[in-house]
Write an enzyme that holds these catalytic residues in place. Structure first.
Site, mmCIF file in Angstrom:
data_model
loop_
_atom_site.group_PDB
_atom_site.id
_atom_site.type_symbol
_atom_site.label_atom_id
_atom_site.label_comp_id
_atom_site.label_asym_id
_atom_site.label_seq_id
_atom_site.Cartn_x
_atom_site.Cartn_y
_atom_site.Cartn_z
ATOM 1 N N PHE A 29 5.925 -11.485 -14.600
ATOM 2 C CA PHE A 29 6.209 -10.582 -15.714
ATOM 3 C C PHE A 29 6.980 -9.367 -15.191
ATOM 4 C CE2 PHE A 29 5.055 -7.393 -18.947
ATOM 5 C CZ PHE A 29 5.391 -8.090 -20.089
ATOM 6 N N ASP A 63 -2.868 -10.583 -11.039
ATOM 7 C CA ASP A 63 -2.773 -10.088 -12.405
ATOM 8 C C ASP A 63 -3.366 -11.153 -13.330
ATOM 9 O OD1 ASP A 63 -2.039 -9.315 -14.977
ATOM 10 O OD2 ASP A 63 -0.169 -8.396 -14.312
ATOM 11 N N LYS A 101 -4.723 -8.953 -25.015
ATOM 12 C CA LYS A 101 -4.324 -10.366 -25.189
ATOM 13 C C LYS A 101 -5.559 -11.181 -25.554
ATOM 14 C CE LYS A 101 -0.251 -9.608 -22.430
ATOM 15 N NZ LYS A 101 0.291 -9.469 -21.075
ATOM 16 N N ARG A 132 7.211 -19.877 -27.386
ATOM 17 C CA ARG A 132 5.909 -19.769 -26.719
ATOM 18 C C ARG A 132 4.779 -19.819 -27.744
ATOM 19 N NH1 ARG A 132 4.014 -14.593 -23.120
ATOM 20 N NH2 ARG A 132 4.103 -13.604 -25.162
HETATM 21 C C1 LIG Z 1 1.137 -8.424 -20.854
HETATM 22 C C2 LIG Z 1 1.337 -8.220 -19.395
HETATM 23 C C3 LIG Z 1 1.397 -6.940 -18.862
HETATM 24 C C4 LIG Z 1 1.354 -5.762 -19.790
HETATM 25 O O1 LIG Z 1 1.380 -4.544 -19.155
HETATM 26 P P1 LIG Z 1 1.207 -3.217 -20.028
HETATM 27 O O2 LIG Z 1 1.085 -2.161 -19.019
HETATM 28 O O3 LIG Z 1 -0.003 -3.406 -20.884
HETATM 29 O O4 LIG Z 1 2.403 -3.091 -20.901
HETATM 30 C C5 LIG Z 1 1.531 -6.804 -17.497
HETATM 31 N N1 LIG Z 1 1.607 -7.890 -16.686
HETATM 32 C C6 LIG Z 1 1.549 -9.143 -17.189
HETATM 33 C C7 LIG Z 1 1.628 -10.313 -16.281
HETATM 34 C C8 LIG Z 1 1.429 -9.343 -18.559
HETATM 35 O O5 LIG Z 1 1.404 -10.570 -19.054
#
Ligand SMILES: *Cc1c(COP(=O)(O)O)cnc(C)c1O
Length: 416
Positions: free
Chosen positions: A129, A198, A224, A375
């Site tokens: 991400f 993560d 989520k 998705r």
């Molecule tokens: C959704 C997501 C984030 C979101 O980060 P925010 O700080 O809440 O915007 C971060 N890393 C991953 C892998 C995600 O899927």
């Protein structure tokens, strides 16, 4: 699952079916985007109302003690800890996923720099991400490390004496491909490196055992699969073996050993509590707790293992139905159960975006991830087999009717 009748029969026999009652789902919507923003639990509005009118309105400042506001990051942290395989007191809720990543990656780099200064590489996945890669890039620049990006299959070959930290998202946000956390952590440790995981697309979606995998640091998202509401606070964990070594680069007063002594010098709180920074967003925390409770409610029915079994059945059925009926779409998620998180993606090089918009107009809500990914997230807490069948049928109709060609489906919105 070949017919709608079979889908209805599967729902009738599903022991997890009553969990759907916990949610307020709009009429006429099949929600396949719980991996981006979980749905609203029925309990949330009343709980937030109570915090606003009673705890804030009447309790005022007293509520930090009397309503337990001050220990909420730990209380919700302990609940999330049960979902990711860590002990009580090891995990707290704080800040956002991006900010927590900054904290734990800083800490991991700091530990490695002290123990083995020749290690200068942060290794991650090219399709991780973006926020994770951006944070890592910034920290690498600040501290003189190099961020190396690789494909999943290349990772084992890059675990060497240069490696400082392996930083991965357990389930890929785009394809839903899931890494073997225990195996990769063991390989990183064997090479002398630390790991940062993560869990944004894992917590509440797939069973996670951070302690069993012997991971070093983890972070994850509250809005989520944990259904905490838009912008919900995130969580952060460090293995207790690092508890007194890891550094908090955002040394705010809420992570101080004694915040209400108001001393001019910073003394970090013992353990994970130092990863609090400033005053927590109480209203958002109250909503997050309601969301986490919806996942814990599956406990008496088999917990994450039962949710995982249903999730796999849902994603398997959706992939099979769409592949059989929509030959223009290419499956972009792993076919093998062990490699797939709780989502299914299809790729189309040209009209992925308008097809998704046409589907959303029919009430089937997934999302689009540039450049070509349709998705679909599957949350077993509230999705039914009949939803899977109906969603595949709508997708088939969108493609065969050509309705996605309409101009209104071809204008890009800011959020896709
Ligand atoms: C959704 C997501 C984030 C979101 O980060 P925010 O700080 O809440 O915007 C971060 N890393 C991953 C892998 C995600 O899927």
């Amino acid at each position: 699952m070949q017919t709608r009748e079979e889908a209805l029969a599967l729902d009738a026999a599903d022991p997890l079916a009553p969990l759907r009652e916990q949610f307020s789902l709009p009429e006429g919507v099949i929600y396949l985007d719980g991996n981006s923003l979980g749905v609203l639990p029925r309990s949330t509005a009343a709980r937030v109302q109570q915090v606003v009118t009673e705890e804030w309105g009447t309790g005022l400042i007293r509520s930090w003690n009397s309503a337990g506001w001050i220990t909420l990051p730990q209380r919700i942290g302990d609940k999330i800890g049960q979902l990711v395989g860590v002990g009580a007191g090891e995990l707290v809720v704080a800040d956002s996923t991006s900010v927590n990543l900054f904290k734990v990656l800083s800490a991991a780099l700091n530990i490695v720099a002290a123990d083995s200064p020749q290690r200068r590489v942060i290794l991650s996945e090219r399709s991780n991400f973006p926020t994770d890669l951006y944070i890592a890039e910034s920290l690498a620049k600040q501290h003189g490390f190099t961020l190396v990006l690789a494909e999943p299959d290349e990772l084992p070959g890059l675990m060497n004496e240069q490696l400082a930290v392996l930083m991965l998202t357990h389930v890929n946000y785009r394809t839903g491909r899931m890494h073997d956390m225990a195996a990769l952590t063991a390989a990183a440790h064997a090479a002398g490196a630390l790991t940062v995981w993560d869990l944004a697309h894992s917590a509440g979606a797939v069973p996670v055992d951070l302690s069993g995998a012997n991971a070093d640091f983890a972070i994850g998202c509250g809005y989520k699969y944990l259904n905490g509401g838009p912008g919900a606070p995130a969580f952060v964990w460090a293995h207790p073996r690092h508890a007194d070594r890891f550094w908090q680069p955002l040394s705010g007063w809420m992570g101080h050993a004694a915040p209400f002594q108001f001393t001019p010098d910073y003394q970090p709180a013992p353990g994970i509590a130092r990863y609090l920074c400033g005053t927590p967003a109480l209203l958002s925390m109250a909503a997050l707790e309601c969301g986490v409770d919806t996942v814990l409610a599956a406990g008496p029915m088999g917990g994450m293992a039962a949710l995982r079994a249903k999730s796999l059945a849902l994603t398997r059925a959706f992939a099979a139905l769409v592949e059989a009926r929509c030959p223009d779409l290419g499956l972009a998620s792993p076919r093998e159960d062990a490699l797939r998180g709780s989502q299914v993606c299809f790729a189309h090089p040209e009209w992925g975006y308008p097809v998704m918009q046409a589907l959303i107009a029919r009430g089937v809500i997934g999302d689009f991830r540039a450049p070509d990914i349709l998705r679909f997230g599957f949350t077993p807490l509230y999705l039914r087999f009949v939803d899977v069948w109906d969603a595949a049928e709508h997708l088939h109709q969108v493609l065969t009717s050509g309705e996605w060609r309409e101009a209104r489906f071809n204008q890009r919105a800011a959020v896709t």
